[in-house]
Write an enzyme that holds these catalytic residues in place. Structure first.
Site, PDB file in Angstrom:
ATOM      1  N   CYS A   2       0.797  -1.099   0.019  1.00 57.66           N
ATOM      2  CA  CYS A   2       0.197   0.134   0.005  1.00 57.66           C
ATOM      3  C   CYS A   2       0.894   1.270  -0.147  1.00 57.66           C
ATOM      4  O   CYS A   2       1.903   1.367   0.647  1.00 57.66           O
ATOM      5  CB  CYS A   2      -1.034   0.077   1.226  1.00 57.66           C
ATOM      6  SG  CYS A   2      -1.886  -1.298   1.218  1.00 57.66           S
ATOM      7  N   ARG A  27       3.513  -0.374  -5.063  1.00 56.73           N
ATOM      8  CA  ARG A  27       3.051  -0.759  -3.897  1.00 56.73           C
ATOM      9  C   ARG A  27       1.839  -1.554  -3.848  1.00 56.73           C
ATOM     10  O   ARG A  27       1.368  -2.265  -2.733  1.00 56.73           O
ATOM     11  CB  ARG A  27       2.951   0.295  -2.809  1.00 56.73           C
ATOM     12  CG  ARG A  27       4.491   0.555  -2.540  1.00 56.73           C
ATOM     13  CD  ARG A  27       4.589   1.811  -1.418  1.00 56.73           C
ATOM     14  NE  ARG A  27       5.702   2.073  -1.017  1.00 56.73           N
ATOM     15  CZ  ARG A  27       6.051   1.482   0.428  1.00 56.73           C
ATOM     16  NH1 ARG A  27       5.411   0.972   1.179  1.00 56.73           N
ATOM     17  NH2 ARG A  27       7.208   1.801   0.696  1.00 56.73           N
ATOM     18  N   TRP A  75      -2.844  -2.572  -1.774  1.00 53.48           N
ATOM     19  CA  TRP A  75      -2.659  -4.084  -2.050  1.00 53.48           C
ATOM     20  C   TRP A  75      -3.464  -4.607  -0.913  1.00 53.48           C
ATOM     21  O   TRP A  75      -3.019  -4.712   0.395  1.00 53.48           O
ATOM     22  CB  TRP A  75      -1.075  -4.399  -1.750  1.00 53.48           C
ATOM     23  CG  TRP A  75      -0.921  -5.860  -1.934  1.00 53.48           C
ATOM     24  CD1 TRP A  75      -0.970  -6.303  -3.511  1.00 53.48           C
ATOM     25  CD2 TRP A  75      -0.769  -6.874  -1.196  1.00 53.48           C
ATOM     26  NE1 TRP A  75      -0.616  -7.649  -3.441  1.00 53.48           N
ATOM     27  CE2 TRP A  75      -0.559  -8.048  -2.092  1.00 53.48           C
ATOM     28  CE3 TRP A  75      -0.736  -7.088   0.223  1.00 53.48           C
ATOM     29  CZ2 TRP A  75      -0.386  -9.263  -1.496  1.00 53.48           C
ATOM     30  CZ3 TRP A  75      -0.767  -8.393   0.709  1.00 53.48           C
ATOM     31  CH2 TRP A  75      -0.247  -9.259  -0.162  1.00 53.48           C
ATOM     32  N   ASN A  99      -0.981   1.778   5.819  1.00 50.84           N
ATOM     33  CA  ASN A  99      -0.437   0.745   4.940  1.00 50.84           C
ATOM     34  C   ASN A  99       0.076  -0.322   6.249  1.00 50.84           C
ATOM     35  O   ASN A  99       0.615   0.297   7.405  1.00 50.84           O
ATOM     36  CB  ASN A  99       0.903   1.134   4.602  1.00 50.84           C
ATOM     37  CG  ASN A  99       2.047   0.129   4.036  1.00 50.84           C
ATOM     38  OD1 ASN A  99       1.551  -0.951   3.700  1.00 50.84           O
ATOM     39  ND2 ASN A  99       3.097   0.457   4.174  1.00 50.84           N
ATOM     40  N   GLY A 100      -0.325  -1.563   6.262  1.00 50.84           N
ATOM     41  CA  GLY A 100      -0.052  -2.503   7.253  1.00 50.84           C
ATOM     42  C   GLY A 100      -1.146  -3.349   7.667  1.00 50.84           C
ATOM     43  O   GLY A 100      -2.098  -3.211   7.058  1.00 50.84           O
ATOM     44  N   GLU A 480      14.480 -19.420  -9.885  1.00 51.73           N
ATOM     45  CA  GLU A 480      13.975 -17.850 -10.512  1.00 51.73           C
ATOM     46  C   GLU A 480      13.335 -17.853 -11.917  1.00 51.73           C
ATOM     47  O   GLU A 480      12.400 -17.249 -12.051  1.00 51.73           O
ATOM     48  CB  GLU A 480      15.395 -17.095 -10.729  1.00 51.73           C
ATOM     49  CG  GLU A 480      15.204 -15.720 -11.264  1.00 51.73           C
ATOM     50  CD  GLU A 480      14.469 -14.668 -10.615  1.00 51.73           C
ATOM     51  OE1 GLU A 480      13.853 -15.142  -9.653  1.00 51.73           O
ATOM     52  OE2 GLU A 480      14.126 -13.736 -11.323  1.00 51.73           O
ATOM     53  N   LYS A 484       9.662 -16.493 -12.248  1.00 53.58           N
ATOM     54  CA  LYS A 484       9.417 -15.375 -13.274  1.00 53.58           C
ATOM     55  C   LYS A 484       8.133 -15.846 -14.008  1.00 53.58           C
ATOM     56  O   LYS A 484       7.197 -14.922 -14.362  1.00 53.58           O
ATOM     57  CB  LYS A 484      10.422 -15.149 -14.120  1.00 53.58           C
ATOM     58  CG  LYS A 484      11.534 -14.416 -13.852  1.00 53.58           C
ATOM     59  CD  LYS A 484      11.341 -12.902 -13.571  1.00 53.58           C
ATOM     60  CE  LYS A 484      10.924 -12.671 -12.144  1.00 53.58           C
ATOM     61  NZ  LYS A 484      11.902 -12.686 -11.147  1.00 53.58           N
ATOM     62  N   GLU A 487       4.713 -15.807 -11.849  1.00 55.32           N
ATOM     63  CA  GLU A 487       4.188 -14.481 -11.584  1.00 55.32           C
ATOM     64  C   GLU A 487       3.454 -13.721 -12.364  1.00 55.32           C
ATOM     65  O   GLU A 487       2.517 -12.946 -12.272  1.00 55.32           O
ATOM     66  CB  GLU A 487       5.074 -13.701 -10.484  1.00 55.32           C
ATOM     67  CG  GLU A 487       6.363 -13.115 -11.230  1.00 55.32           C
ATOM     68  CD  GLU A 487       7.166 -12.321 -10.243  1.00 55.32           C
ATOM     69  OE1 GLU A 487       8.331 -12.264 -10.576  1.00 55.32           O
ATOM     70  OE2 GLU A 487       6.520 -11.604  -9.318  1.00 55.32           O
ATOM     71  N   HIS A 503      13.831 -38.569  -8.062  1.00 52.55           N
ATOM     72  CA  HIS A 503      13.387 -38.888  -6.642  1.00 52.55           C
ATOM     73  C   HIS A 503      11.790 -38.467  -6.794  1.00 52.55           C
ATOM     74  O   HIS A 503      11.402 -38.457  -5.477  1.00 52.55           O
ATOM     75  CB  HIS A 503      14.232 -37.969  -5.708  1.00 52.55           C
ATOM     76  CG  HIS A 503      15.478 -38.577  -5.658  1.00 52.55           C
ATOM     77  ND1 HIS A 503      16.321 -39.878  -5.245  1.00 52.55           N
ATOM     78  CD2 HIS A 503      16.652 -37.910  -6.119  1.00 52.55           C
ATOM     79  CE1 HIS A 503      17.270 -39.911  -5.334  1.00 52.55           C
ATOM     80  NE2 HIS A 503      17.653 -38.778  -6.018  1.00 52.55           N
ATOM     81  N   LYS A 603       4.993  -4.777  -5.929  1.00 51.90           N
ATOM     82  CA  LYS A 603       6.522  -4.470  -6.035  1.00 51.90           C
ATOM     83  C   LYS A 603       7.158  -4.607  -4.391  1.00 51.90           C
ATOM     84  O   LYS A 603       8.157  -5.256  -4.357  1.00 51.90           O
ATOM     85  CB  LYS A 603       7.013  -3.256  -6.596  1.00 51.90           C
ATOM     86  CG  LYS A 603       8.215  -3.084  -7.134  1.00 51.90           C
ATOM     87  CD  LYS A 603       8.749  -4.063  -8.306  1.00 51.90           C
ATOM     88  CE  LYS A 603      10.128  -4.010  -8.520  1.00 51.90           C
ATOM     89  NZ  LYS A 603      10.531  -5.185  -9.056  1.00 51.90           N
TER      90      LYS A 603
END
Ligand code: M6R
Length: 608
Positions: A2, A27, A75, A99-100, A480, A484, A487, A503, A603
């Site tokens: 946020c 954010r 967010w 925010n939080g 990674e 990518k 997301e 395995h 982000k």
């Protein structure tokens, strides 16, 4: 997450709040809103679900006026991302952006409901406005009401609030989430970070944990957690006021992928003396040679950078290295013998879990080193030492250039520690530095494969699952690559250590599952190729990412091969990051997803 911005100004504030919100959209972008005091008196607000363009549209339909106001981009944590749940939340007496997470919101909501307060949303934030209102109703003035309410809140927050009839007062507070105060000419500002205020001022004060601030147009009074008035340093932010644009690129992510040769060059330029062939780290406040144990903590992509560094630090510096994801580390009560080095890697420098882990390590007597991209971030300010990645602002939610810059810094650190510990001589240091300095040019060559990679995207875009395989330092690159893809294209993907396939995961292989094998020639090449053969034998469709030599010898059975330039084994992770970034980018474009702002993500992750 946020984003918060507040302006107590001389002129209309809404256009400038909107500009600040655009800078803060990284954010969160589930919904957004602004509240002002109409006519300097009554709280008025506009909110809209979805991205900022929707709020802009709403403001065009019904403009919002006022010279004091607060804005928010959300967010969602508690409550769906609807207009109803969008901030600012308000009663007729107070409006708040937050925010939080307020952890005791259920208890507070129950208590306030029992006292007759009517709740309209599913959010934790709405309890704050009702709590403040209850204190105002009891006759407290806004300053005292805010102070009393803050004492009742548990959890993490950054807040900005304005009050009915109080056209020269804004109150801010921080606990757990960052908040900065900005100074203008006859104006004052609040923001989640310096970026939010970069179009307004560079003169800022970072609030400290537990701080509360009372702003008027002519200044601000700061109070610490105990309520004592305090003076905090004023600094000049280094962030420029200009908005970052996409240039000729279709997406920020693509632009940022293409910036890598330049920003890696810049980052290495701060850490390598090419003439003497040696690493030139800034002076550390502790002796690197005396470190015998390293713990690396980070989240997401930054964690994968840490995993690569583990291979480098173990092999080159012969150090004992542990790597963990911050959300696990912070609660697992790790034993950390005093005097160890704890390294925190973060693009934003604000990730809540990483910051909490940093504080834990500090309390355990570790030397704290942060590797961050955003200057003056919370992590930087709380560390003994910082090394910057010079990636420049990274806007795409999917981290690309920040990741490879983290790798560049970590590679330099590994060489410096190896040298300091007497594990390598100057000749080897020079050789490794030379390998690193070649990376930007080789990266530029890798970008020439963009079209070939794009040609594979339509096919991968049809897959339901994709598997990435690698060994050694290419194993984190496989993870990674999978992150990518997940997301931004919403395709399920997994990164595996190639040798681990047999395995269990090999049972997943059939002709519908693309397998991306990442295998530069070197010590582990033959072993990875054997694992690739096992996959091919089970009808797996392999995209083989190797180098020119590997392509000559082993590409026959792969469905497609991308042959990268030859490079010293030590630095291959930097190079092999690029094709997996490009592949996920083109798959996402093929699927038509929102590449730069994928669903459900933000982000900067400032909640746990
Ligand atoms: O700002 P940080 O590097 O601390 O962020 C950590 C993760 O949230 C981040 O790397 C995330 O995984 C990215 N979206 C991955 O592309």
């Amino acid at each position: 997450m946020c984003g918060i911005i507040g302006i107590i100004g001389k002129e209309e504030v809404v256009p400038r709040i909107m500009e600040g919100l655009k800078r803060l959209e990284y954010r969160g972008y589930d919904s957004a809103g602004i509240a002002t005091l109409y006519d300097g008196k009554k709280i008025d607000r506009r909110r809209a679900q979805g991205k900022l363009v929707n709020l802009e549209e709403r403001l065009r339909e019904i403009p919002l006026l006022g010279t004091i106001g607060i804005g928010h981009t959300r967010w969602a944590t508690h409550g769906a991302p609807t207009e109803q749940n969008a901030h600012p939340h308000a009663t007729p007496r107070v409006a708040v952006v937050h925010n939080g997470i307020i952890e005791n919101f259920r208890d507070l909501r129950e208590e306030l409901s029992a006292a007759g307060h009517q709740f309209e949303t599913e959010t934790d934030t709405e309890t704050i406005v009702h709590l403040i209102t209850s204190f105002l109703d009891q006759g407290l003035d806004p300053r005292a009401a805010a102070e009393a309410a803050l004492k009742r809140l548990e959890g993490a927050f950054a807040l900005a609030m304005i009050f009915d009839g109080e056209e020269d007062l804004m109150i801010g507070a921080r606990r757990g989430s960052p908040l900065v105060l900005g100074y203008g000419e006859g104006e004052m500002y609040l923001g989640s970070d310096a970026i939010a205020l970069a179009h307004l001022t560079r003169k800022i004060t970072y609030l400290e944990e537990g701080d509360r601030v009372e702003l008027t147009r002519n200044g601000a009074r700061l109070f610490d957690e105990a309520g004592r008035e305090v003076i905090r340093p004023v600094t000049m932010a280094t962030i420029s006021g200009g908005m970052i644009d996409k240039g000729n690129y279709r997406h920020f992510m693509l632009k940022e992928i293409y910036e890598q040769p330049t920003v890696i060059g810049q980052t290495l330029g701060t850490l390598i003396d090419p003439l003497q062939g040696k690493i030139t780290l800034p002076e550390f406040p502790f002796d690197l040679a005396g470190i015998d144990r390293v713990t690396i903590i980070a989240c997401g992509t930054s964690y994968y950078a840490g995993m690569v560094a583990k291979y480098w630090l173990e092999q080159k510096a012969r150090l004992n290295v542990e790597v963990d994801i911050a959300s696990e580390f912070r609660y697992r009560e790790a034993v950390m013998p005093k005097g160890g080095l704890a390294i925190f890697i973060s693009q934003s420098g604000e990730t809540a879990d990483t910051l909490a882990a940093l504080r834990y390590a500090q309390a355990q007597g570790q030397h704290i080193l942060s590797i961050v991209n955003v200057p003056q971030s919370s992590m930087e300010r709380e560390s003994d030492m910082v090394l910057h990645t010079h990636a420049g602002p990274e806007v795409g939610v999917a981290s690309t250039k920040a990741f490879t810059c983290q790798l560049a810094v970590l590679a330099c650190l590994a060489i410096a520690m190896a040298k300091a510990r007497g594990q390598i001589d100057h000749g080897e240091e020079e050789r490794l530095c030379q390998a690193l300095t070649e990376v930007p040019a080789r990266m530029a060559e890798v970008l020439n494969h963009d079209e070939a990679i794009q040609a594979l995207a339509d096919d991968v875009a049809k897959a339901r699952d994709v598997i990435y395989l690698g060994r050694g330092p290419e194993y984190p690159i496989a993870m990674e690559g999978a992150l990518k893809l997940k997301e931004i294209s919403y395709i399920h993907a997994e990164g595996y250590a190639a040798g681990e396939m047999k395995h269990g995961p090999i049972a997943l292989i059939d002709e519908n599952v693309p397998i991306i094998v990442i295998a530069p020639t070197g010590r582990l090449f033959e072993k990875t190729v054997s694992n690739m053969q096992e996959v091919i034998a089970r009808k797996g469709r392999v995209i083989f990412i190797t180098d020119e030599q590997g392509a000559k010898t082993d590409s026959e059975e792969a469905e497609a091969t991308i042959a990268l330039p030859m490079l010293d084994e030590f630095v291959t992770p930097l190079l092999y990051a690029i094709p997996v970034q490009l592949l996920s980018y083109h798959v996402a474009v093929a699927k038509g997803t929102d590449v730069d702002q994928p669903r459900n993500l933000a982000k900067s992750v400032t909640v746990e």
